[in-house]
Structures are given as structure tokens and as C-alpha cells.
Design a protein around this motif. Sequence first.
Motif, mmCIF file in Angstrom:
data_model
loop_
_atom_site.group_PDB
_atom_site.id
_atom_site.type_symbol
_atom_site.label_atom_id
_atom_site.label_comp_id
_atom_site.label_asym_id
_atom_site.label_seq_id
_atom_site.Cartn_x
_atom_site.Cartn_y
_atom_site.Cartn_z
ATOM 1 N N PRO A 265 0.821 -1.211 0.000
ATOM 2 C CA PRO A 265 0.000 0.000 0.000
ATOM 3 C C PRO A 265 0.856 1.262 0.000
ATOM 4 C CG PRO A 265 0.014 -1.008 2.179
ATOM 5 C CD PRO A 265 0.702 -1.973 1.256
ATOM 6 N N ASP A 266 0.312 2.315 -0.565
ATOM 7 C CA ASP A 266 0.961 3.625 -0.569
ATOM 8 C C ASP A 266 0.624 4.307 0.758
ATOM 9 O OD1 ASP A 266 1.982 6.121 -0.943
ATOM 10 O OD2 ASP A 266 0.766 6.621 -2.699
ATOM 11 N N THR A 267 1.592 4.427 1.642
ATOM 12 C CA THR A 267 1.358 5.017 2.954
ATOM 13 C C THR A 267 1.895 6.436 3.064
ATOM 14 O OG1 THR A 267 3.411 4.065 3.820
ATOM 15 C CG2 THR A 267 1.404 2.754 4.063
ATOM 16 N N GLY A 268 2.294 7.027 1.937
ATOM 17 C CA GLY A 268 2.815 8.394 1.960
ATOM 18 C C GLY A 268 1.731 9.406 2.287
ATOM 19 N N TYR A 269 2.098 10.456 2.988
ATOM 20 C CA TYR A 269 1.143 11.512 3.348
ATOM 21 C C TYR A 269 1.160 12.607 2.291
ATOM 22 C CZ TYR A 269 -1.256 15.242 5.769
ATOM 23 O OH TYR A 269 -2.136 16.234 6.096
ATOM 24 N N ARG A 270 -0.030 13.094 1.951
ATOM 25 C CA ARG A 270 -0.180 14.177 0.978
ATOM 26 C C ARG A 270 -0.993 15.302 1.603
ATOM 27 N NH1 ARG A 270 -0.194 9.380 -1.441
ATOM 28 N NH2 ARG A 270 1.090 9.059 -3.313
ATOM 29 N N PHE A 271 -0.477 16.501 1.540
ATOM 30 C CA PHE A 271 -1.165 17.654 2.098
ATOM 31 C C PHE A 271 -2.419 17.971 1.293
ATOM 32 C CE2 PHE A 271 3.296 18.290 3.355
ATOM 33 C CZ PHE A 271 3.121 18.348 4.732
ATOM 34 N N VAL A 272 -3.485 18.328 2.001
ATOM 35 C CA VAL A 272 -4.757 18.583 1.325
ATOM 36 C C VAL A 272 -4.777 19.939 0.643
ATOM 37 C CG1 VAL A 272 -6.048 17.071 2.875
ATOM 38 C CG2 VAL A 272 -5.795 19.498 3.455
ATOM 39 N N THR A 273 -3.930 20.861 1.085
ATOM 40 C CA THR A 273 -3.833 22.185 0.487
ATOM 41 C C THR A 273 -2.535 22.805 0.965
ATOM 42 O OG1 THR A 273 -4.980 24.303 0.116
ATOM 43 C CG2 THR A 273 -5.047 23.397 2.347
ATOM 44 N N LYS A 274 -2.233 23.991 0.493
ATOM 45 C CA LYS A 274 -1.021 24.690 0.907
ATOM 46 C C LYS A 274 -1.325 26.171 1.107
ATOM 47 C CE LYS A 274 2.731 21.917 0.873
ATOM 48 N NZ LYS A 274 3.811 21.919 1.900
ATOM 49 N N GLY A 275 -0.736 26.728 2.159
ATOM 50 C CA GLY A 275 -0.801 28.168 2.351
ATOM 51 C C GLY A 275 0.399 28.806 1.682
ATOM 52 N N GLY A 276 1.575 28.407 2.141
ATOM 53 C CA GLY A 276 2.802 28.853 1.517
ATOM 54 C C GLY A 276 3.212 30.262 1.901
ATOM 55 N N PRO A 277 4.339 30.717 1.386
ATOM 56 C CA PRO A 277 4.862 32.042 1.732
ATOM 57 C C PRO A 277 3.931 33.190 1.366
ATOM 58 C CG PRO A 277 6.544 30.701 0.649
ATOM 59 C CD PRO A 277 5.248 29.966 0.510
ATOM 60 N N SER A 278 3.091 32.994 0.361
ATOM 61 C CA SER A 278 2.201 34.069 -0.084
ATOM 62 C C SER A 278 0.948 34.192 0.775
ATOM 63 C CB SER A 278 1.797 33.836 -1.541
ATOM 64 O OG SER A 278 1.073 32.616 -1.669
ATOM 65 N N TYR A 279 0.749 33.240 1.719
ATOM 66 C CA TYR A 279 -0.469 33.275 2.530
ATOM 67 C C TYR A 279 -0.415 34.442 3.509
ATOM 68 C CZ TYR A 279 -4.034 32.011 5.905
ATOM 69 O OH TYR A 279 -5.129 32.042 6.738
ATOM 70 N N THR A 280 -1.451 35.291 3.487
ATOM 71 C CA THR A 280 -1.518 36.463 4.366
ATOM 72 C C THR A 280 -2.816 36.504 5.159
ATOM 73 O OG1 THR A 280 -2.436 37.792 2.553
ATOM 74 C CG2 THR A 280 -0.028 37.844 2.865
ATOM 75 N N GLY A 281 -3.566 35.404 5.166
ATOM 76 C CA GLY A 281 -4.837 35.363 5.879
ATOM 77 C C GLY A 281 -4.646 35.218 7.379
ATOM 78 N N PRO A 282 -5.742 35.021 8.094
ATOM 79 C CA PRO A 282 -5.653 34.894 9.558
ATOM 80 C C PRO A 282 -4.859 33.662 9.976
ATOM 81 C CG PRO A 282 -7.855 34.303 8.771
ATOM 82 C CD PRO A 282 -7.129 34.895 7.601
ATOM 83 N N ARG A 283 -4.064 33.820 11.020
ATOM 84 C CA ARG A 283 -3.279 32.697 11.512
ATOM 85 C C ARG A 283 -4.164 31.800 12.366
ATOM 86 N NH1 ARG A 283 2.241 34.900 14.110
ATOM 87 N NH2 ARG A 283 2.730 32.656 14.043
#
Length: 538
Positions: free
Chosen positions: A81-99
Motif C-alpha cells: 500500500p501507498d502510505t505516503g502523506y499528501r497535504f490537502v492544500t497549501k498556504g505557503g509564503p504568499s499566505y496572508t490570511g488569519p493565523r
Amino acid sequence: MLRITDLKLPLNHADEALPAAIRDRLRVTPRDLIRYTIARRAHDARDKMDIQLVYSVDVTLKNEDTVLTRFRKDRHVQRTPDTGYRFVTKGGPSYTGPRPVVVGAGPCGLFAGLILAQMGFRPIILDRGKVVRERTKDTWGLWRKSVLNPESNVQFGEGGAGTFSDGKLWSQIKDPRHLGRKVLTEFVKAGAPPEILTEAHPHIGTFRLVTMVESMRETIEALGGEYRFSTRVDGLDVVEEAGTRQLRGLHLSTGDYLEANHVVFAVGHSARDTFEMLHATGVHVEAKPFSIGVRIEHPQSWIDEARFGPCAGHPDLGAAAYSLSHHCKNDRTVYSFCMCPGGTVVAATSEEGRVATNGMSQYSRNERNANSGIVIGIDPARDYPGHPLAGIALQRHWESRAYVAGGSNYKAPAQRIGDLLAGRPSTALGSVIPSYKPGVHMTDLSECLPDFAITALREALPAFGREIPGYDHPDAVLTGVETRTSSPVRITRGDDFVSLNTAGLFPAGEGAGYAGGILSAAVDGIKVAEAVALSLTA
């Protein structure tokens, strides 16, 4: 790559026996087997005279498709089985929304913070206790000097209650996405022994957990996360918007106000004042079942011999564990809980004038005694009806009784099994020396447990003795009380992981009633962090 499961070999097999067994199982030649790795190792000790090691192995072969076709109806030979984890989304350096904010730095909060940090959302993590090494000093202050710090102890502080435990890393939760593998992998990166990735019942132990928690904090901070210790959430700022309750911020014990509309509440099962605050603020909270009982201690050598017979002490087996359950005539179920091979019983209270116990061990599991909770299941409808927080009142009642029965100095009340079964107080120890610090006071445990619990214990212990010879030995010691088996409340949430009636509040982990133990709490932290991240990027 193919995975073979349920591959059994004798306990003392030679190194070459495993690749030979792989070739025999798949009916391939040595030239066909390119490489193999152990995915999981367990032992089968049902026959003490013929204990076997049970492997799952991942193999790389020539002509894998041909081999898989040959075994297409065999559930023990499948694609790895593939047991690797994959992020559902990314904020990244450009993210400026609420912490996002994470309340609590136990296993659930730790992994919620880690995942949010790895996705680029720079979480703020609040914990009412101290950093793990300072917290350890305060915890030892209770164990060695009978001095309790209500804000820094076994329950409160970096790492959560699991830091002072056996460090068990297995669970019976359904995990189709292999999130538990993500947890174990991150622990290994932080300094856990690599064998936790392959052992069927991995554990870490307290000393290793301390350094791992520190390493993971450094990782979170390097990714832009921020920790604030000695900071308790004392109030919520909730507003009504279009008929919906919306979280806007947090009132902190430091006197500060923290603006926040995405808050993970991973406060742990002993945050009683926080549960009271949430209920008073109108957050939907309900009572849930938990258990109450004692800690039992036997010499570890007794348990090893009973479980492993002549193989006791074998390095591939380690210290023996057990799992027991008995349904009693009074319609109560007694069961073993948080069994700690080669460990100690520890003081686990977080409130002055109360005694609560827990079990702990180090990675080596080489202390003199085995200990386990022996607890009786209770439920709101039957035992604490009428109020969502009634379970907290019940815990406090019996912990206060235990404090008095132990001498009103944080010693714990204790009783020999022989005396409990005979209905008489204990006045002296026998051959089993209890490990509880700051010490025990021999007495009658009926003073600090409900009658139905004593009745159930008197029936269950001899039954357990028929399963494990010597388990009900008259000198085995019972130490009270075990009340923190799980949270007595559930902070209810929907399928989106958001509070049923307060938008922006994400209840999580053991304190919220959605996990039990380090691994399941950490997995829940990952799931809730993903829900927060998706909400932030919607």
C-alpha cells in the motif's frame, strides 16, 4: 513492490530463514528476489512452548505482475500500500490570511500545529503549562516532594499527558489514509527509534518523548509557527452573525486578547476549568462515558513467566504485556487499561487536594513491576445523569476521597488484593512493593471507590487470575484511584470538524472526546488541521 503478511517463523530463527521463507511463500528463486524490508513484526505467544514471530514484509521481485497473478486470490500477498502523506492544500509564503490558533500542546495539538506549519499557515500554539523540561521539573516536584503546581504537572504542559506514560503508539482506530504512519514517521524524524515503524506494538517511553517534543517544537517554529506557554484560554469572544455563533477571539490568562476565527481546541482530558468555561459560553458540550478504578502492580517477572513460559526474558519478546476484560454479574465491565510493562505508577493529579494515578514506563521497560489500570466502565445515563459536566464532579468526588484515604499529603491509598477480596483494610505490604511516588498509605479502597466498583473488582480479579496464573496473588497491590481514563465530556462537532453551534471552533483530540491515547489523538490532530486549512483557503 509486493507485501506478504502473516509470515511466521520460530522465535530463534536464523537470519537467513526470513528470505528463505519469502522465497518459499512466493515460489520464486533467489535470483528473483531483489530485496526485502520488514514492514511489521509481532509475536504469537498463544503456545508458550512454541512462540513464533509474525512478519509482514515488502519485497521487490523480478516479474512482480506474474507473481501477483499467481496469488490473486490470496489476501496475504498484495501490492504494497501507498502510505505516503499528501497535504490537502497549501498556504505557503504568499499566505496572508488569519493565523490559525491551536490550544493545547499535547499529541493532538502538536500534530495539528505541525501539519498547519508544514502547509504554510504559521499557527499560534497556546499551552497553559510550561515547556517540557521545566514541566518535568514541576512534575518531579509532586512525585518527590509532594508539591503540586496546578498549571504544570502530568496533565498540563508541552507534550500533554502522554509525555508521562508508556508512550504507546498503537491504536484500533480505522486509518484508511495511513495517517498513523505520518505520525510515526514524524516521531522518527524527531528522534524516536526507527523500529517503531515496524513493531506491532511500538512504544517510546517518557525520556525519549521529552527530547522528541522539543525537536518537533523547533521544527514548527522554523516553519513560522509560534508558541506561547503559561497561557491559558479563560474566555471566548463569540458574536451572533446572521443567526450563527461565530468565534472572533480568545481572552487569555495573561490579560491579552488574541483575535482568532479558526481555533483548534486540543486541551486534553483534564482541562476541567476549560470545559466549564466552554459550557458557560454556550458551546455545545455533552457528557460521555469513561471509567474509574485502580492501578494494579505485579513483579514484571511474574507476568513474563505467565505469558512467555520458558521463553521469558528473550530479547525479541521484551517485557510481557496483557489485555483483560470481564463482564460482571452486576452488569459492570472490568478491563485492563494502559498496561505498562516494566514501569511505575505515578501521581497524575492536576488539582490540589486530590489524588489520581496513571502508569508510566521508559523505552527500556526494565523497572521491577508491571502495572495496569483495572477500571470499571461507567456512563452518564446510569452514573452521572442530569448535567453535561456531571462526570467532572464525579471524578473530583472520588479523587478527593482518595486524597483523604491516602493521608491528605498526596500519598495514594493502596490495598493488597488478598485484603480487598477478604473485605478487610490492608495494614502492611506483602512481597510486592508498590512504585507510586510520593508513596502509598495502606488502607481500604472501598473508602474511595463506589460500591459497584468494589463489587466488580472482587469478581473480576479471580477471573483474571484464571487467565493469568498469579494475577490475583494476595500480595499484588492495588493503588487508587484511576479516574482519568478518558475525557468525561465531548465537545460536539460535525462532519466538518467544527463545533455544532460555534463556527470557527474546532474541537479535537482526547479532551474533546474524539481520541484515546497518543496515536489516535495525533491522527485526530492531523484531520482537524486539514479541516482548518481547507476552511482558510476556501
